[in-house]
Design a protein around this motif. Structure first.
Motif, PDB file in Angstrom:
ATOM      1  N   GLY A  40       0.787  -1.228   0.000  1.00  0.00           N
ATOM      2  CA  GLY A  40       0.000   0.000   0.000  1.00  0.00           C
ATOM      3  C   GLY A  40       0.811   1.266   0.000  1.00  0.00           C
ATOM      4  N   ALA A  41       2.143   1.144   0.062  1.00  0.00           N
ATOM      5  CA  ALA A  41       2.984   2.336   0.173  1.00  0.00           C
ATOM      6  C   ALA A  41       3.257   3.011  -1.166  1.00  0.00           C
ATOM      7  CB  ALA A  41       4.318   1.973   0.832  1.00  0.00           C
ATOM      8  N   SER A  42       2.819   2.422  -2.266  1.00  0.00           N
ATOM      9  CA  SER A  42       3.134   2.980  -3.579  1.00  0.00           C
ATOM     10  C   SER A  42       1.898   2.974  -4.459  1.00  0.00           C
ATOM     11  CB  SER A  42       4.249   2.174  -4.249  1.00  0.00           C
ATOM     12  OG  SER A  42       4.489   2.632  -5.574  1.00  0.00           O
ATOM     13  N   LEU A  43       1.873   3.939  -5.394  1.00  0.00           N
ATOM     14  CA  LEU A  43       0.822   3.975  -6.403  1.00  0.00           C
ATOM     15  C   LEU A  43       1.358   3.597  -7.776  1.00  0.00           C
ATOM     16  CD1 LEU A  43      -1.120   7.206  -5.345  1.00  0.00           C
ATOM     17  CD2 LEU A  43      -1.916   4.849  -5.209  1.00  0.00           C
ATOM     18  N   ASP A  44       2.612   3.150  -7.810  1.00  0.00           N
ATOM     19  CA  ASP A  44       3.189   2.680  -9.067  1.00  0.00           C
ATOM     20  C   ASP A  44       2.818   1.207  -9.256  1.00  0.00           C
ATOM     21  OD1 ASP A  44       5.090   2.797 -11.384  1.00  0.00           O
ATOM     22  OD2 ASP A  44       6.090   1.261 -10.174  1.00  0.00           O
ATOM     23  N   PRO A  45       2.120   0.853 -10.347  1.00  0.00           N
ATOM     24  CA  PRO A  45       1.648  -0.529 -10.513  1.00  0.00           C
ATOM     25  C   PRO A  45       2.763  -1.568 -10.446  1.00  0.00           C
ATOM     26  CG  PRO A  45       0.568   0.918 -12.097  1.00  0.00           C
ATOM     27  CD  PRO A  45       1.634   1.726 -11.425  1.00  0.00           C
ATOM     28  N   ASP A  46       3.890  -1.338 -11.080  1.00  0.00           N
ATOM     29  CA  ASP A  46       4.977  -2.320 -11.070  1.00  0.00           C
ATOM     30  C   ASP A  46       5.514  -2.533  -9.659  1.00  0.00           C
ATOM     31  OD1 ASP A  46       4.774  -2.707 -13.782  1.00  0.00           O
ATOM     32  OD2 ASP A  46       6.292  -1.227 -14.290  1.00  0.00           O
ATOM     33  N   THR A  47       5.668  -1.430  -8.920  1.00  0.00           N
ATOM     34  CA  THR A  47       6.152  -1.547  -7.541  1.00  0.00           C
ATOM     35  C   THR A  47       5.159  -2.316  -6.676  1.00  0.00           C
ATOM     36  OG1 THR A  47       7.318   0.557  -7.774  1.00  0.00           O
ATOM     37  CG2 THR A  47       6.936  -0.231  -5.537  1.00  0.00           C
ATOM     38  N   VAL A  48       3.869  -2.041  -6.865  1.00  0.00           N
ATOM     39  CA  VAL A  48       2.825  -2.727  -6.110  1.00  0.00           C
ATOM     40  C   VAL A  48       2.856  -4.229  -6.389  1.00  0.00           C
ATOM     41  CG1 VAL A  48       0.328  -3.023  -5.924  1.00  0.00           C
ATOM     42  CG2 VAL A  48       1.317  -0.731  -5.890  1.00  0.00           C
ATOM     43  N   LEU A  49       2.915  -4.605  -7.663  1.00  0.00           N
ATOM     44  CA  LEU A  49       2.910  -6.022  -8.022  1.00  0.00           C
ATOM     45  C   LEU A  49       4.150  -6.731  -7.498  1.00  0.00           C
ATOM     46  CD1 LEU A  49       1.579  -5.861 -11.697  1.00  0.00           C
ATOM     47  CD2 LEU A  49       0.310  -6.259  -9.587  1.00  0.00           C
ATOM     48  N   ARG A  50       5.298  -6.069  -7.601  1.00  0.00           N
ATOM     49  CA  ARG A  50       6.540  -6.684  -7.118  1.00  0.00           C
ATOM     50  C   ARG A  50       6.481  -6.916  -5.621  1.00  0.00           C
ATOM     51  NH1 ARG A  50       9.823  -9.586  -9.664  1.00  0.00           N
ATOM     52  NH2 ARG A  50       9.716  -8.081 -11.376  1.00  0.00           N
ATOM     53  N   ALA A  51       5.981  -5.945  -4.862  1.00  0.00           N
ATOM     54  CA  ALA A  51       5.876  -6.106  -3.409  1.00  0.00           C
ATOM     55  C   ALA A  51       4.906  -7.237  -3.050  1.00  0.00           C
ATOM     56  CB  ALA A  51       5.420  -4.792  -2.771  1.00  0.00           C
ATOM     57  N   ALA A  52       3.809  -7.346  -3.805  1.00  0.00           N
ATOM     58  CA  ALA A  52       2.822  -8.388  -3.505  1.00  0.00           C
ATOM     59  C   ALA A  52       3.380  -9.779  -3.775  1.00  0.00           C
ATOM     60  CB  ALA A  52       1.559  -8.150  -4.331  1.00  0.00           C
ATOM     61  N   VAL A  53       4.005  -9.983  -4.913  1.00  0.00           N
ATOM     62  CA  VAL A  53       4.484 -11.319  -5.258  1.00  0.00           C
ATOM     63  C   VAL A  53       5.656 -11.715  -4.371  1.00  0.00           C
ATOM     64  CG1 VAL A  53       6.130 -10.682  -7.081  1.00  0.00           C
ATOM     65  CG2 VAL A  53       4.893 -12.844  -7.225  1.00  0.00           C
ATOM     66  N   ASP A  54       6.525 -10.790  -4.032  1.00  0.00           N
ATOM     67  CA  ASP A  54       7.642 -11.117  -3.147  1.00  0.00           C
ATOM     68  C   ASP A  54       7.151 -11.429  -1.737  1.00  0.00           C
ATOM     69  OD1 ASP A  54       9.442 -10.795  -5.186  1.00  0.00           O
ATOM     70  OD2 ASP A  54      10.044  -8.757  -4.612  1.00  0.00           O
ATOM     71  N   GLY A  55       6.171 -10.668  -1.250  1.00  0.00           N
ATOM     72  CA  GLY A  55       5.633 -10.922   0.088  1.00  0.00           C
ATOM     73  C   GLY A  55       4.941 -12.274   0.173  1.00  0.00           C
ATOM     74  N   ALA A  56       4.176 -12.632  -0.872  1.00  0.00           N
ATOM     75  CA  ALA A  56       3.492 -13.930  -0.867  1.00  0.00           C
ATOM     76  C   ALA A  56       4.488 -15.078  -0.928  1.00  0.00           C
ATOM     77  CB  ALA A  56       2.523 -13.992  -2.050  1.00  0.00           C
ATOM     78  N   ARG A  57       5.537 -14.937  -1.709  1.00  0.00           N
ATOM     79  CA  ARG A  57       6.562 -15.990  -1.767  1.00  0.00           C
ATOM     80  C   ARG A  57       7.233 -16.178  -0.409  1.00  0.00           C
ATOM     81  NH1 ARG A  57      10.991 -14.480  -5.110  1.00  0.00           N
ATOM     82  NH2 ARG A  57      11.820 -16.476  -4.425  1.00  0.00           N
ATOM     83  N   ASP A  58       7.585 -15.061   0.217  1.00  0.00           N
ATOM     84  CA  ASP A  58       8.288 -15.146   1.496  1.00  0.00           C
ATOM     85  C   ASP A  58       7.443 -15.863   2.558  1.00  0.00           C
ATOM     86  OD1 ASP A  58      10.440 -13.848   0.410  1.00  0.00           O
ATOM     87  OD2 ASP A  58       9.880 -11.867   1.192  1.00  0.00           O
ATOM     88  N   LEU A  59       6.159 -15.557   2.607  1.00  0.00           N
ATOM     89  CA  LEU A  59       5.313 -16.082   3.677  1.00  0.00           C
ATOM     90  C   LEU A  59       4.831 -17.509   3.427  1.00  0.00           C
ATOM     91  CD1 LEU A  59       3.263 -12.896   4.532  1.00  0.00           C
ATOM     92  CD2 LEU A  59       4.939 -14.027   5.973  1.00  0.00           C
ATOM     93  N   THR A  60       4.757 -17.912   2.167  1.00  0.00           N
ATOM     94  CA  THR A  60       4.307 -19.285   1.883  1.00  0.00           C
ATOM     95  C   THR A  60       5.469 -20.231   1.640  1.00  0.00           C
ATOM     96  OG1 THR A  60       4.148 -18.820  -0.506  1.00  0.00           O
ATOM     97  CG2 THR A  60       2.169 -18.430   0.845  1.00  0.00           C
ATOM     98  N   GLY A  61       6.661 -19.697   1.437  1.00  0.00           N
ATOM     99  CA  GLY A  61       7.815 -20.535   1.137  1.00  0.00           C
ATOM    100  C   GLY A  61       7.892 -20.955  -0.310  1.00  0.00           C
ATOM    101  N   ALA A  62       7.054 -20.399  -1.176  1.00  0.00           N
ATOM    102  CA  ALA A  62       7.076 -20.751  -2.593  1.00  0.00           C
ATOM    103  C   ALA A  62       8.329 -20.171  -3.248  1.00  0.00           C
ATOM    104  CB  ALA A  62       5.828 -20.219  -3.285  1.00  0.00           C
ATOM    105  N   ARG A  63       8.932 -20.990  -4.124  1.00  0.00           N
ATOM    106  CA  ARG A  63      10.131 -20.499  -4.832  1.00  0.00           C
ATOM    107  C   ARG A  63       9.756 -19.564  -5.967  1.00  0.00           C
ATOM    108  NH1 ARG A  63      13.704 -21.623  -9.091  1.00  0.00           N
ATOM    109  NH2 ARG A  63      12.412 -23.294  -9.948  1.00  0.00           N
ATOM    110  N   LEU A  64       8.603 -19.763  -6.583  1.00  0.00           N
ATOM    111  CA  LEU A  64       8.219 -19.002  -7.758  1.00  0.00           C
ATOM    112  C   LEU A  64       6.915 -18.254  -7.500  1.00  0.00           C
ATOM    113  CD1 LEU A  64       8.823 -21.783 -10.460  1.00  0.00           C
ATOM    114  CD2 LEU A  64      10.433 -20.027  -9.681  1.00  0.00           C
ATOM    115  N   GLY A  65       6.844 -17.075  -8.064  1.00  0.00           N
ATOM    116  CA  GLY A  65       5.625 -16.286  -7.967  1.00  0.00           C
ATOM    117  C   GLY A  65       5.392 -15.535  -9.272  1.00  0.00           C
TER     118      GLY A  65
END
Length: 504
Positions: free
Chosen positions: A44-69
């Motif tokens: 939620g800290a950015s209004l740039d779409p690429d930054t938002v998507l990158r933060a979301a996919v990296d956060g989901a990978r970190d918390l689920t342990g998935a290697r790929l997102g």
């Protein structure tokens, strides 16, 4: 045998993230919640779409342990709009990009209305009639990203450690990240649309032919001057002075004689009490006497309580309109003068012929009729010139260039000039090697005649007028030179303005 996808049961996100799921200890749950909060804050800290998507996919990978997102977004029409991947090696990314069935698979995944969880992605792909690529992992989960019921994309995670399947807690985390990402994407798109709309409005205001000044009531300062407003007040400014500095000594004089000096206190009161004003003629002036006449509109912008937040002032410079009116008056004066002379001759000749007692002899009567005929031709020429001027202004004047002899054109213009009773002798000086030129003979003859009559009008009656012609490259230059006093230097800038008579 194809491994069927797991169904997507309703997941209690709170239980999955707070220790009630058997896979999470209390300590692990606390760490997960903390990491989740941090990840959501990053999204939620950015209004740039690429930054938002990158933060979301990296956060989901970190918390689920998935290697790929991976996140694939679609625009308002449902067409692919963006693609973000995380965790892929260069070789895996290249292999996936070159995979022929990549498009059909993503099209299928985008069409899913609920979360998909499978333990063998390759087998699932084969079940769709597609040929899997080695880059595909075994474990996989994906979910649509919805914002207010509208799909904005799809969110995928793959390859848990040691091939372990995704859990209900992982699915809850994916759904939460997808929801946050969808909301952030929608906000980013709204922000981008607002910026574009604002940029369009600002460009429209900046390039408007009407001056626009926006005053902020609280700061008592102009928030913006558009280009035309800056041009108008520039006439009252010292060189390099900012446009707002003119307010320190500006006086507004209204058509009813009222004057308002816009110093700080009075400007604040004027803005605070602003009312709508339409098409008011106001003279803006400063102490040294410089002034600009304007047509002003004032529109206050009010809040919900009726208080004035800002004031929009539009200004139109009346200078060009006054100049246009002056030119119109000059033109009418010139036309009336040019037409009055032949009309006077016609009227005088007709009155003399009709009122003579006894009747005039035939020879004298014919002389008066010749005067009437010549002056009527002169009037027809004047009217033709006016019509041609209108055609030139409208861009409809026809020109028919043909091979023409310059000497013949000059001689015709001289004869026409002399037949009008001109007293100035015309001396012709043409170079002997002049070629034939491509020209509309009638139009060029008319131009030469106009130049000759103008020369006669501005030079002594007995002084000669010289017509010269020389070769100039692929052109022939023709000049008409008289012995008049010439033009005052300050009038040269108006030499080619329409309908302007310049004294010699």
């Amino acid at each position: 045998m194809i491994a069927p996808p797991r169904s997507a049961p309703a997941v209690d996100t709170g239980s999955a993230l707070n220790g009630h799921d058997t896979h999470l200890s209390a300590g692990k749950a606390g760490e997960t919640v903390s990491a989740l909060c941090t990840a959501i804050l990053r999204i939620g800290a950015s209004l740039d779409p690429d930054t938002v998507l990158r933060a979301a996919v990296d956060g989901a990978r970190d918390l689920t342990g998935a290697r790929l997102g991976m996140i694939a977004t679609v625009d308002e029409t449902g067409a692919p709009d963006g693609f973000v991947e995380s965790g892929f090696t260069l070789e895996e990314a290249a292999e996936l990009a070159a995979w022929p069935d990549r498009g059909p698979l993503f099209e299928h995944l985008r069409s899913l209305a609920k979360t998909l969880r499978v333990d063998d992605l390759a087998a699932y792909v084969r079940g769709l009639g597609l040929v899997p690529t080695p880059a595909l992992s075994r474990t996989f989960q994906g979910t649509p990203m919805l914002h207010r019921g509208v799909i904005v994309g799809s969110f995928f995670l793959a390859e848990k450690p040691a091939g372990t399947p995704f859990t209900d807690a992982d699915e809850a985390l994916l759904a939460l990240f997808a929801s946050q990402a969808a909301t952030a994407i929608a906000n980013a798109r709204t922000h981008r649309a607002e910026r574009r709309a604002r940029a369009r409005v600002e460009a429209l205001v900046e390039t408007s032919p009407v001056g626009v000044v926006v005053f902020d009531v609280q700061s008592i300062l102009p928030a913006s001057f558009n280009r035309e407003a800056r041009r108008i007040v520039a006439e009252l400014l010292e060189p390099d002075a900012p446009p707002e500095s003119v307010l320190k000594e500006l006086t507004c004089r209204f058509a009813d004689g009222a004057e308002v000096a816009l110093d700080g206190v009075r400007l604040a009161r004027t803005l605070g009490d602003a009312t709508t004003m339409r098409a008011e003629e106001v003279e803006l002036s400063i102490a040294d006497g410089r002034c600009v006449r304007t047509l002003i509109n004032v529109t206050p912008i009010r809040n919900e309580d009726g208080g004035v937040l800002s004031v929009v002032v539009t200004l139109q410079d009346l200078g060009p309109l006054e100049e246009l009116e002056r030119l119109r008056a000059e033109f009418l004066t010139m036309v009336s003068h040019e037409l009055r002379a032949p009309l006077t001759s016609i009227k005088g000749s007709a009155a003399a012929a009709l009122g003579a007692r006894p009747p005039l002899p035939r020879t004298e009567l014919l002389q008066f009729l010749r005067i009437v005929d010549a002056q009527a031709d002169h009037m027809r020429g004047l009217i033709g010139n006016l019509l041609d001027a209108g055609r030139i202004e409208a861009g409809t004047l026809s020109v028919d260039p043909k091979p023409t002899d310059v000497a013949m054109l000059v001689d015709r213009a001289r004869i026409t000039f002399a037949s009008g009773g001109a007293a100035n002798p015309v001396r012709i000086d043409l170079a002997p090697d002049l070629p034939r030129v491509m020209a509309d003979g009638e139009r060029v003859e008319q131009v030469l005649y106009n130049l000759l009559t103008n020369a006669a009008r501005n030079s002594p009656g007995s002084s000669p007028i010289r017509v010269q012609a020389t070769r100039d490259g692929v052109h022939v230059a023709v000049s008409v030179v008289d012995q008049g006093r010439g033009l005052v230097p300050k009038t040269l800038r108006r030499l080619f303005q329409k309908h302007v008579a310049l004294g010699g």
